[in-house]
Design a protein around this motif. Sequence first.
Motif, PDB file in Angstrom:
ATOM      1  N   GLY A   1       0.804  -1.214   0.000  1.00  0.00           N
ATOM      2  CA  GLY A   1       0.000   0.000   0.000  1.00  0.00           C
ATOM      3  C   GLY A   1       0.836   1.262   0.000  1.00  0.00           C
ATOM      4  O   GLY A   1       0.290   2.363   0.036  1.00  0.00           O
ATOM      5  N   VAL A   2       2.159   1.096  -0.035  1.00  0.00           N
ATOM      6  CA  VAL A   2       3.069   2.238  -0.069  1.00  0.00           C
ATOM      7  C   VAL A   2       3.628   2.363  -1.472  1.00  0.00           C
ATOM      8  O   VAL A   2       4.219   1.416  -1.993  1.00  0.00           O
ATOM      9  CB  VAL A   2       4.204   2.071   0.957  1.00  0.00           C
ATOM     10  N   TYR A   3       3.466   3.520  -2.092  1.00  0.00           N
ATOM     11  CA  TYR A   3       3.858   3.694  -3.488  1.00  0.00           C
ATOM     12  C   TYR A   3       5.254   4.290  -3.621  1.00  0.00           C
ATOM     13  O   TYR A   3       6.010   3.932  -4.515  1.00  0.00           O
ATOM     14  CB  TYR A   3       2.851   4.596  -4.207  1.00  0.00           C
ATOM     15  N   THR A   4       5.589   5.215  -2.753  1.00  0.00           N
ATOM     16  CA  THR A   4       6.913   5.836  -2.802  1.00  0.00           C
ATOM     17  C   THR A   4       7.514   5.874  -1.411  1.00  0.00           C
ATOM     18  O   THR A   4       6.805   6.058  -0.412  1.00  0.00           O
ATOM     19  CB  THR A   4       6.839   7.277  -3.353  1.00  0.00           C
ATOM     20  N   VAL A   5       8.810   5.698  -1.362  1.00  0.00           N
ATOM     21  CA  VAL A   5       9.526   5.693  -0.085  1.00  0.00           C
ATOM     22  C   VAL A   5      10.719   6.628  -0.195  1.00  0.00           C
ATOM     23  O   VAL A   5      11.537   6.477  -1.094  1.00  0.00           O
ATOM     24  CB  VAL A   5       9.994   4.277   0.280  1.00  0.00           C
ATOM     25  N   GLY A   6      10.814   7.574   0.686  1.00  0.00           N
ATOM     26  CA  GLY A   6      11.918   8.529   0.685  1.00  0.00           C
ATOM     27  C   GLY A   6      13.147   7.967   1.362  1.00  0.00           C
ATOM     28  O   GLY A   6      13.436   6.780   1.279  1.00  0.00           O
ATOM     29  N   GLY A  11      17.673   7.513  -3.959  1.00  0.00           N
ATOM     30  CA  GLY A  11      18.634   7.378  -5.046  1.00  0.00           C
ATOM     31  C   GLY A  11      19.892   6.623  -4.679  1.00  0.00           C
ATOM     32  O   GLY A  11      20.759   6.400  -5.536  1.00  0.00           O
ATOM     33  N   GLY A  12      19.996   6.227  -3.414  1.00  0.00           N
ATOM     34  CA  GLY A  12      21.134   5.414  -2.986  1.00  0.00           C
ATOM     35  C   GLY A  12      22.265   6.161  -2.300  1.00  0.00           C
ATOM     36  O   GLY A  12      23.282   5.558  -1.952  1.00  0.00           O
ATOM     37  N   ASP A  13      22.117   7.459  -2.084  1.00  0.00           N
ATOM     38  CA  ASP A  13      23.141   8.191  -1.339  1.00  0.00           C
ATOM     39  C   ASP A  13      23.109   7.776   0.127  1.00  0.00           C
ATOM     40  O   ASP A  13      22.038   7.704   0.717  1.00  0.00           O
ATOM     41  CB  ASP A  13      22.910   9.696  -1.450  1.00  0.00           C
ATOM     42  N   ASP A  57      16.491  -2.109  -1.370  1.00  0.00           N
ATOM     43  CA  ASP A  57      15.957  -2.651  -2.616  1.00  0.00           C
ATOM     44  C   ASP A  57      14.626  -1.946  -2.844  1.00  0.00           C
ATOM     45  O   ASP A  57      13.637  -2.239  -2.168  1.00  0.00           O
ATOM     46  CB  ASP A  57      15.767  -4.165  -2.491  1.00  0.00           C
ATOM     47  N   ASN A  58      14.620  -1.007  -3.770  1.00  0.00           N
ATOM     48  CA  ASN A  58      13.422  -0.204  -3.998  1.00  0.00           C
ATOM     49  C   ASN A  58      12.285  -1.012  -4.622  1.00  0.00           C
ATOM     50  O   ASN A  58      11.125  -0.596  -4.543  1.00  0.00           O
ATOM     51  CB  ASN A  58      13.746   0.990  -4.889  1.00  0.00           C
ATOM     52  N   HIS A  59      12.596  -2.133  -5.233  1.00  0.00           N
ATOM     53  CA  HIS A  59      11.540  -2.947  -5.849  1.00  0.00           C
ATOM     54  C   HIS A  59      10.651  -3.584  -4.789  1.00  0.00           C
ATOM     55  O   HIS A  59       9.463  -3.819  -5.034  1.00  0.00           O
ATOM     56  CB  HIS A  59      12.154  -4.028  -6.740  1.00  0.00           C
ATOM     57  N   ILE A  60      11.223  -3.891  -3.653  1.00  0.00           N
ATOM     58  CA  ILE A  60      10.443  -4.514  -2.579  1.00  0.00           C
ATOM     59  C   ILE A  60      10.379  -3.633  -1.338  1.00  0.00           C
ATOM     60  O   ILE A  60       9.948  -4.074  -0.276  1.00  0.00           O
ATOM     61  CB  ILE A  60      11.018  -5.903  -2.212  1.00  0.00           C
ATOM     62  N   ASN A  61      10.817  -2.369  -1.494  1.00  0.00           N
ATOM     63  CA  ASN A  61      10.746  -1.399  -0.381  1.00  0.00           C
ATOM     64  C   ASN A  61      11.317  -1.965   0.913  1.00  0.00           C
ATOM     65  O   ASN A  61      10.663  -1.961   1.966  1.00  0.00           O
ATOM     66  CB  ASN A  61       9.302  -0.933  -0.163  1.00  0.00           C
ATOM     67  N   THR A  62      12.538  -2.462   0.814  1.00  0.00           N
ATOM     68  CA  THR A  62      13.209  -3.049   1.974  1.00  0.00           C
ATOM     69  C   THR A  62      14.599  -2.443   2.117  1.00  0.00           C
ATOM     70  O   THR A  62      15.306  -2.254   1.124  1.00  0.00           O
ATOM     71  CB  THR A  62      13.305  -4.567   1.841  1.00  0.00           C
ATOM     72  N   MET A  63      14.962  -2.158   3.356  1.00  0.00           N
ATOM     73  CA  MET A  63      16.274  -1.608   3.679  1.00  0.00           C
ATOM     74  C   MET A  63      17.028  -2.618   4.520  1.00  0.00           C
ATOM     75  O   MET A  63      16.421  -3.365   5.302  1.00  0.00           O
ATOM     76  CB  MET A  63      16.097  -0.295   4.454  1.00  0.00           C
TER      77      MET A  63
END
Length: 121
Positions: free
Chosen positions: A27-32, A54-56, A72-78
């Motif tokens: 349900g989250v579309y964008t993650v800062g 952006g990976g900085d 991994d921005n595809h699965i919104n995981t850090m």
Amino acid sequence: QVQLVESGGGLVQAGGSLRLSCSVSKGVYTVGTMGWYRQAPGKQRELVADISSGGDTNYADSVKGRFTISRDNHINTMYLEMNSLKSEDTAVYSCKVDRMGTAWGPIYDYWGQGTQVTVSS
């Protein structure tokens, strides 16, 4: 409802390694910018590392060369890869996202529940 789910904490001997994960619920579309913070008993919470969309990356001096943050921005995981752990790394580690675009509208400064990391000397 949005959730940040952390995992990977535990007990490790000094010199060992752990890998923490922080996953953003559906349900989250964008993650800062995503970040790891820690709080040891009797101390203030401090930034460990953060990473922009952006990976900085940015690291606390105390963990430079030992910890590596990634996402991994595809699965919104850090992730936080922690090597050469020291007793002073013992703390509750929490993830935070500075802003998210969700199905329910924008959310700012959202925290996970935290995961305990204990390093035995």
